[in-house]
Design an enzyme around this catalytic site. Structure first.
Site, PDB file in Angstrom:
ATOM      1  N   LYS A  92       0.797  -1.229   0.000  1.00  0.00           N
ATOM      2  CA  LYS A  92       0.000   0.000   0.000  1.00  0.00           C
ATOM      3  C   LYS A  92       0.834   1.286   0.000  1.00  0.00           C
ATOM      4  O   LYS A  92       0.369   2.320  -0.449  1.00  0.00           O
ATOM      5  CB  LYS A  92      -0.971   0.011   1.187  1.00  0.00           C
ATOM      6  CG  LYS A  92      -2.127  -0.964   1.027  1.00  0.00           C
ATOM      7  CD  LYS A  92      -3.121  -0.838   2.167  1.00  0.00           C
ATOM      8  CE  LYS A  92      -4.348  -1.692   1.907  1.00  0.00           C
ATOM      9  NZ  LYS A  92      -5.445  -1.356   2.824  1.00  0.00           N
ATOM     10  N   TYR A 120     -14.981  -7.907  10.001  1.00  0.00           N
ATOM     11  CA  TYR A 120     -16.069  -8.657   9.345  1.00  0.00           C
ATOM     12  C   TYR A 120     -15.923 -10.173   9.417  1.00  0.00           C
ATOM     13  O   TYR A 120     -16.724 -10.895   8.828  1.00  0.00           O
ATOM     14  CB  TYR A 120     -16.292  -8.171   7.909  1.00  0.00           C
ATOM     15  CG  TYR A 120     -15.171  -8.430   6.937  1.00  0.00           C
ATOM     16  CD1 TYR A 120     -14.166  -7.494   6.761  1.00  0.00           C
ATOM     17  CD2 TYR A 120     -15.136  -9.602   6.190  1.00  0.00           C
ATOM     18  CE1 TYR A 120     -13.152  -7.709   5.860  1.00  0.00           C
ATOM     19  CE2 TYR A 120     -14.110  -9.830   5.280  1.00  0.00           C
ATOM     20  CZ  TYR A 120     -13.118  -8.875   5.127  1.00  0.00           C
ATOM     21  OH  TYR A 120     -12.105  -9.090   4.231  1.00  0.00           O
TER      22      TYR A 120
END
Ligand code: ATR
Length: 280
Positions: free
Chosen positions: A66, A218
């Site tokens: 990233k 999640y």
């Protein structure tokens, strides 16, 4: 010519982006294929050579690339600059853009799950000071919220608050119970509550009844924190929705169409998560 889109990372086997993006590619009848590519750090330059030569229409970027992709793009967008991380590549004419779609994903998800959430009071409590925290803070500030940033390691919260400037104050996790009393939104961006980690143990009783609880975790699909918030009668927003809504933004950059987050698509990802993670 069939367009090519990739998610690059190392490792990458676990990525659910291909499942999500290929669902939309099929529904929108776009001539494209979205694949995952395991790119070791030493092979990043070769990937970008191929990306520009082909050229590919876009990509998602995940750990550990990233930051490393930034020298390979022509410019970064404001979100990537604020977050210090790129998670999406797309073309703006001849310029290869390194952007970050996580803040828009954060907002798109809460806009869909808790309509009107930003119309009243504007105090947010954000727990955690890692990468996901930056997306939440950037999104909340863009909607005019004051953010109380709380982290186990206070120094990291102080540094991040300084990075964002006015609108963010830094606290230890011990401040959370008092801050919750006036919170309109509370966001968990720590790894507490993930499968294999201890739960986030908070008493939500003092919270305003119209407040919103948001968990970026999640897996499991519903954390103990969200289950408790739901039992308390608060509106809840989950992490799978954030993954899906950041995907919407990428698809729009590549193909110029905003796909829908449908119940079918959610079920597809939920089933995959349950199949691969017992107890999720
Ligand atoms: P991400 O990029 O996904 O946000 P990260 O950068 O690893 O992940 O950040 C994890 C966050 O969870 C950090 O804020 C971390 O707190 P520290 O900065 O004090 O390490 C927080 N975290 C992880 N385990 C925790 C725990 N057991 N209790 C409280 N906070 C925890």
């Amino acid at each position: 010519m069939t367009h090519r889109v990739f998610v690059i990372g190392h490792p990458i086997a676990h990525s659910r982006s291909p499942m999500m993006q290929n669902y939309w590619i099929a529904r929108h009848g776009v001539d494209a294929v979205y694949d995952k590519l395991d790119i070791a750090p030493a092979d990043l330059a070769d990937f970008f050579r191929a990306f520009r030569a082909e050229p590919y229409i876009g990509a998602n970027v995940t750990i550990p690339h990233k930051l490393a992709v930034i020298p390979f793009v022509d410019r970064t967008d404001g979100a990537a600059q604020a977050m210090g991380a790129v998670n999406c590549l797309w073309w703006d004419g001849a310029a290869l853009v390194g952007g970050n779609t996580d803040a828009l994903g954060f907002l798109g998800n809460i806009d869909a799950a808790a309509p009107g959430w930003d119309a009243g009071g504007k105090h947010a409590v954000v727990m955690g000071a890692g990468g996901a925290s930056r997306a939440a803070i950037y999104g909340l500030l863009s909607r005019g919220f004051a953010v109380s940033l709380c982290n186990r390691t206070l120094d990291k919260a102080v540094a991040l608050a300084r990075h964002f400037g006015a609108g963010v104050t830094a606290h230890g996790l011990d401040a959370v119970p008092d801050l919750l009393v006036t919170a309109d939104v509370v966001v968990n961006t720590t790894s507490l509550g993930m499968i294999g980690q201890p739960p986030l143990d908070l008493d939500l009783a003092p919270m305003k009844p119209d407040a919103v609880a948001y968990d970026i975790v999640y897996v499991p699909l519903e954390t103990a924190f969200l289950a408790r918030a739901r039992a308390r009668g608060l509106r809840t927003v989950d992490g799978l929705g954030m993954l899906l809504h950041q995907g919407v933004v990428g698809f729009d950059h590549w193909f110029g169409q905003r796909p829908d987050v449908t119940p079918d698509l959610r079920a597809l990802l939920e089933n995959d998560i349950r199949a691969k993670t017992p107890g999720a």
